[in-house]
Enzyme design. Structure first.
Site, mmCIF file in Angstrom:
data_model
loop_
_atom_site.group_PDB
_atom_site.id
_atom_site.type_symbol
_atom_site.label_atom_id
_atom_site.label_comp_id
_atom_site.label_asym_id
_atom_site.label_seq_id
_atom_site.Cartn_x
_atom_site.Cartn_y
_atom_site.Cartn_z
ATOM 1 N N ASP A 91 0.946 -1.106 -0.103
ATOM 2 C CA ASP A 91 -0.038 -0.156 0.064
ATOM 3 C C ASP A 91 0.879 1.122 0.114
ATOM 4 O OD1 ASP A 91 0.817 -0.489 2.555
ATOM 5 O OD2 ASP A 91 -1.075 -0.210 3.609
ATOM 6 N N ASP A 94 6.731 4.033 3.686
ATOM 7 C CA ASP A 94 6.970 5.239 4.348
ATOM 8 C C ASP A 94 8.448 5.600 4.799
ATOM 9 O OD1 ASP A 94 6.591 7.502 6.211
ATOM 10 O OD2 ASP A 94 5.430 6.319 7.506
ATOM 11 N N LYS A 122 6.043 8.081 0.368
ATOM 12 C CA LYS A 122 6.255 9.362 0.826
ATOM 13 C C LYS A 122 7.938 9.561 0.763
ATOM 14 C CE LYS A 122 2.865 8.982 4.491
ATOM 15 N NZ LYS A 122 2.663 8.644 6.109
ATOM 16 N N PHE A 143 -0.249 12.107 7.531
ATOM 17 C CA PHE A 143 -0.754 10.827 7.753
ATOM 18 C C PHE A 143 -1.920 10.410 6.783
ATOM 19 C CE2 PHE A 143 -3.093 7.162 9.525
ATOM 20 C CZ PHE A 143 -1.990 6.371 9.998
HETATM 21 P P1 IMP Z 1 7.540 2.201 6.767
HETATM 22 O O1 IMP Z 1 8.021 0.657 7.396
HETATM 23 O O2 IMP Z 1 7.663 3.403 7.636
HETATM 24 O O3 IMP Z 1 7.707 2.318 5.483
HETATM 25 O O4 IMP Z 1 5.650 2.127 6.946
HETATM 26 C C1 IMP Z 1 5.262 1.041 6.486
HETATM 27 C C2 IMP Z 1 3.765 0.652 7.055
HETATM 28 O O5 IMP Z 1 3.315 1.765 7.748
HETATM 29 C C3 IMP Z 1 2.955 0.628 5.896
HETATM 30 O O6 IMP Z 1 2.890 -0.612 5.090
HETATM 31 C C4 IMP Z 1 1.703 0.903 6.150
HETATM 32 O O7 IMP Z 1 0.929 -0.028 6.633
HETATM 33 C C5 IMP Z 1 1.819 1.942 7.385
HETATM 34 N N1 IMP Z 1 1.812 3.455 6.996
HETATM 35 C C6 IMP Z 1 2.936 4.274 6.717
HETATM 36 N N2 IMP Z 1 2.203 5.400 6.622
HETATM 37 C C7 IMP Z 1 0.992 5.245 6.704
HETATM 38 C C8 IMP Z 1 -0.102 6.331 6.599
HETATM 39 O O8 IMP Z 1 0.042 7.645 6.069
HETATM 40 N N3 IMP Z 1 -1.314 5.961 6.836
HETATM 41 C C9 IMP Z 1 -1.533 4.804 7.179
HETATM 42 N N4 IMP Z 1 -0.562 3.665 7.284
HETATM 43 C C10 IMP Z 1 0.748 4.122 6.927
HETATM 44 MG MG MG Z 2 1.398 -2.047 5.186
#
Ligand code: IMP
Ligand code: MG
Length: 166
Positions: A91, A94, A122, A143
Site C-alpha cells: 500500500d 513510508d 512518501k 498521515f
Molecule cells: P514504513 O516501514 O515506515 O515504510 O511503514 C510501512 C507501513 O506503515 C505501511 O505498510 C503502512 O501499513 C503503514 N503506514 C505508513 N504510513 C502510513 C499512513 O500515512 N497511513 C496509514 N498507514 C501508514
Molecule cells: Mg502495510
C-alpha cells in the site's frame, strides 16, 4: 481529499499496463501484503492480462518483543519463491523499514527476480535505499487514510486517499 478515486483508477491502469509489458513471459507471482494492499491489489490485478499467480501474505507482529532487527514472521506464504519472478504489492512505503526487511526476507528465498509495486510513497520520509519499480503516487509526509490505508483499523474501505486531520 488528496487523491480522488478517479485519479487512482487512472494511475492504477497505467501501472497495470506497464507491468503487463515488463512481466510478459515471466509468469510472475504477485505477493499482496495484507491488510493494506488489498484494494490496490484487487484493482491492479483485474487489469493484469498475462499469466500470473497471486498470493496473500501478512506479517505476524508480536507486540512488545522483537521490535527491531529482522522482520517478524511472514504468514500465509505456501508457494516456493525459488527461481520465480516475484512482484510485491504494497500500500505505502513510508520510512522504508518494512519494505527493506521484507525484501531481505524474500531475497533469502532465492527468487529469480524481485520487483516492488507500491500504491504510494512518501519520499520525504524514506530513509533507506530502496529500489521501487512501480510507484503509484509520491505523496507529502502526512498521515494518510483510505484506499487500504487505515487509522486504527478504520478508513481502509474509502475509495480515495485523504490526509488525516487531527
Ligand atoms: P514504513 O516501514 O515506515 O515504510 O511503514 C510501512 C507501513 O506503515 C505501511 O505498510 C503502512 O501499513 C503503514 N503506514 C505508513 N504510513 C502510513 C499512513 O500515512 N497511513 C496509514 N498507514 C501508514
Ligand atoms: Mg502495510
Amino acid at each position: 481529499m488528496l487523491i480522488s478515486a478517479e485519479q487512482i483508477r487512472a494511475r492504477v491502469s497505467e501501472l497495470a499496463q506497464q507491468i503487463n509489458r515488463d512481466m510478459a513471459g515471466k509468469n510472475p507471482l504477485f505477493l499482496v501484503m495484507l491488510n493494506g494492499a488489498f484494494m490496490f491489489a484487487a484493482d491492479l490485478l483485474k487489469q493484469i492480462n498475462i499469466p500470473c499467480e497471486i498470493s496473500f501474505v501478512k506479517y505476524a507482529s508480536y507486540c512488545g518483543t522483537q521490535s527491531s532487527g529482522r522482520l517478524n514472521k511472514l504468514i500465509g506464504l505456501k508457494e516456493s519463491l525459488r527461481d520465480r519472478c516475484i512482484v510485491i504489492l504494497e500500500d505505502i512505503v513510508d520510512s522504508g523499514l518494512t519494505m527493506s526487511r521484507l525484501l531481505d526476507e524474500i531475497k533469502a528465498k532465492k527468487p529469480a527476480e524481485l520487483h516492488v509495486a507500491t500504491c504510494a510513497l512518501k519520499p520525504e520520509a524514506l530513509n533507506s535505499e530502496l529500489e521501487l519499480d512501480y510507484v503509484g503516487f509520491s505523496l507529502p509526509n502526512v498521515f494518510l487514510v483510505g484506499y487500504g490505508l487505515d487509522y486504527g483499523g478504520y478508513g481502509r474501505n474509502l475509495e480515495a486517499i485523504y490526509e488525516l486531520k487531527s
